[in-house]
Every structure is written in structure tokens, then in C-alpha cells.
Design a protein around this motif. Structure first.
Motif, mmCIF file in Angstrom:
data_model
loop_
_atom_site.group_PDB
_atom_site.id
_atom_site.type_symbol
_atom_site.label_atom_id
_atom_site.label_comp_id
_atom_site.label_asym_id
_atom_site.label_seq_id
_atom_site.Cartn_x
_atom_site.Cartn_y
_atom_site.Cartn_z
ATOM 1 N N VAL A 6 1.798 -7.449 -19.774
ATOM 2 C CA VAL A 6 3.189 -7.609 -19.374
ATOM 3 C C VAL A 6 3.245 -7.869 -17.872
ATOM 4 O O VAL A 6 2.281 -7.624 -17.148
ATOM 5 C CB VAL A 6 4.042 -6.359 -19.702
ATOM 6 N N THR A 7 4.372 -8.343 -17.425
ATOM 7 C CA THR A 7 4.598 -8.536 -16.000
ATOM 8 C C THR A 7 5.539 -7.436 -15.532
ATOM 9 O O THR A 7 6.567 -7.183 -16.154
ATOM 10 C CB THR A 7 5.234 -9.911 -15.730
ATOM 11 N N VAL A 8 5.164 -6.778 -14.441
ATOM 12 C CA VAL A 8 5.957 -5.690 -13.893
ATOM 13 C C VAL A 8 6.226 -5.991 -12.430
ATOM 14 O O VAL A 8 5.326 -6.413 -11.700
ATOM 15 C CB VAL A 8 5.208 -4.341 -14.017
ATOM 16 N N THR A 9 7.445 -5.783 -12.006
ATOM 17 C CA THR A 9 7.801 -5.975 -10.608
ATOM 18 C C THR A 9 7.885 -4.615 -9.933
ATOM 19 O O THR A 9 8.572 -3.713 -10.426
ATOM 20 C CB THR A 9 9.155 -6.700 -10.488
ATOM 21 N N LEU A 10 7.157 -4.469 -8.824
ATOM 22 C CA LEU A 10 7.123 -3.218 -8.073
ATOM 23 C C LEU A 10 7.532 -3.480 -6.634
ATOM 24 O O LEU A 10 7.275 -4.571 -6.109
ATOM 25 C CB LEU A 10 5.709 -2.631 -8.067
ATOM 26 N N PRO A 11 8.097 -2.478 -5.969
ATOM 27 C CA PRO A 11 8.313 -2.635 -4.537
ATOM 28 C C PRO A 11 6.954 -2.873 -3.852
ATOM 29 O O PRO A 11 5.939 -2.279 -4.236
ATOM 30 C CB PRO A 11 8.910 -1.294 -4.108
ATOM 31 N N ALA A 12 6.929 -3.738 -2.846
ATOM 32 C CA ALA A 12 5.677 -4.113 -2.184
ATOM 33 C C ALA A 12 4.926 -2.894 -1.663
ATOM 34 O O ALA A 12 3.696 -2.803 -1.814
ATOM 35 C CB ALA A 12 5.952 -5.095 -1.047
ATOM 36 N N GLU A 13 5.641 -1.937 -1.056
ATOM 37 C CA GLU A 13 4.949 -0.770 -0.500
ATOM 38 C C GLU A 13 4.338 0.110 -1.585
ATOM 39 O O GLU A 13 3.293 0.719 -1.381
ATOM 40 C CB GLU A 13 5.856 0.038 0.425
ATOM 41 N N VAL A 14 4.955 0.162 -2.764
ATOM 42 C CA VAL A 14 4.377 0.919 -3.877
ATOM 43 C C VAL A 14 3.105 0.238 -4.350
ATOM 44 O O VAL A 14 2.073 0.889 -4.562
ATOM 45 C CB VAL A 14 5.393 1.061 -5.038
ATOM 46 N N PHE A 15 3.162 -1.072 -4.490
ATOM 47 C CA PHE A 15 1.978 -1.817 -4.928
ATOM 48 C C PHE A 15 0.834 -1.647 -3.932
ATOM 49 O O PHE A 15 -0.316 -1.415 -4.325
ATOM 50 C CB PHE A 15 2.321 -3.293 -5.118
ATOM 51 N N GLU A 16 1.133 -1.742 -2.644
ATOM 52 C CA GLU A 16 0.093 -1.577 -1.623
ATOM 53 C C GLU A 16 -0.499 -0.176 -1.662
ATOM 54 O O GLU A 16 -1.708 0.003 -1.510
ATOM 55 C CB GLU A 16 0.646 -1.898 -0.230
ATOM 56 N N SER A 17 0.333 0.806 -1.889
ATOM 57 C CA SER A 17 -0.145 2.181 -1.984
ATOM 58 C C SER A 17 -1.093 2.350 -3.173
ATOM 59 O O SER A 17 -2.116 3.021 -3.068
ATOM 60 C CB SER A 17 1.047 3.131 -2.113
#
Length: 97
Positions: A6-17
Motif C-alpha cells: 500500500v501507499t502511505v503518506t507520512l509527515p516528512a519528520e516522522v518518516f525521517e525519524s
């Protein structure tokens, strides 16, 4: 367990963390584990709501009794781990965090 991409959209800072904590291949596993925990929490809340509707709210005395039991179990495990008696709070009082 069957997997589905699936494709999930996350806030950039959450993804980087997340990326800082796991390798690139571990991001999916990290996100899946987080979602599994949330689903389990949701199920517990649903069960709690159902039980409260069926039997009424939990009394303060019953809640305190459960906390006392958890503290006793934690103390028992601490004693087994360290070999020294753990400090136990008075019944009905929570230990300081």
C-alpha cells in the motif's frame, strides 16, 4: 501472514525519524508494527467499552486493587531479577514515576 503493498503518506519528520532508527528495508516493518499495536489498542478499547456497557463502570476500589496487584507482580519480577527485595508502595498508592 499475507502481505499487501500500500501507499502511505507520512509527515516528512516522522518518516525521517523512522529512517534514522531502521534501514531502508525496515521502514515497512516498523510502520506495520506500529499499526498492529494501534489495532490491538483499538480492540482493547472496544472490549472495555463493551464491558462497561454490559456491567457498568469499574469502581475506584476495583481499579486500585488491580494497580496494587500489578505493582506486586512488578516487585516480584524485580526481586527475581536483582535478588534484592523491591521497594513496594503502600497498598492503594501508586509508586512515583
Amino acid at each position: 501472514m499475507a502481505m499487501k503493498k500500500v501507499t502511505v503518506t507520512l509527515p516528512a519528520e516522522v518518516f525521517e525519524s523512522i529512517k534514522e532508527r531502521v534501514s531502508a528495508r525496515g521502514v515497512s516493518a516498523y510502520v506495520a508494527a506500529a499499526v498492529e499495536r494501534r489495532v490491538a489498542q483499538d480492540k482493547l478499547h472496544e472490549l472495555s467499552d463493551h464491558l462497561e456497557q454490559e456491567y457498568g463502570p469499574v469502581s475506584d476500589e476495583a481499579y486500585d486493587s488491580v494497580l496494587d496487584r500489578i505493582e506486586a507482580i512488578d516487585a516480584w519480577y524485580e526481586e527475581r531479577r536483582t535478588g534484592a527485595p523491591a521497594q513496594r508502595p503502600e497498598p492503594g498508592r501508586q509508586a512515583a514515576a
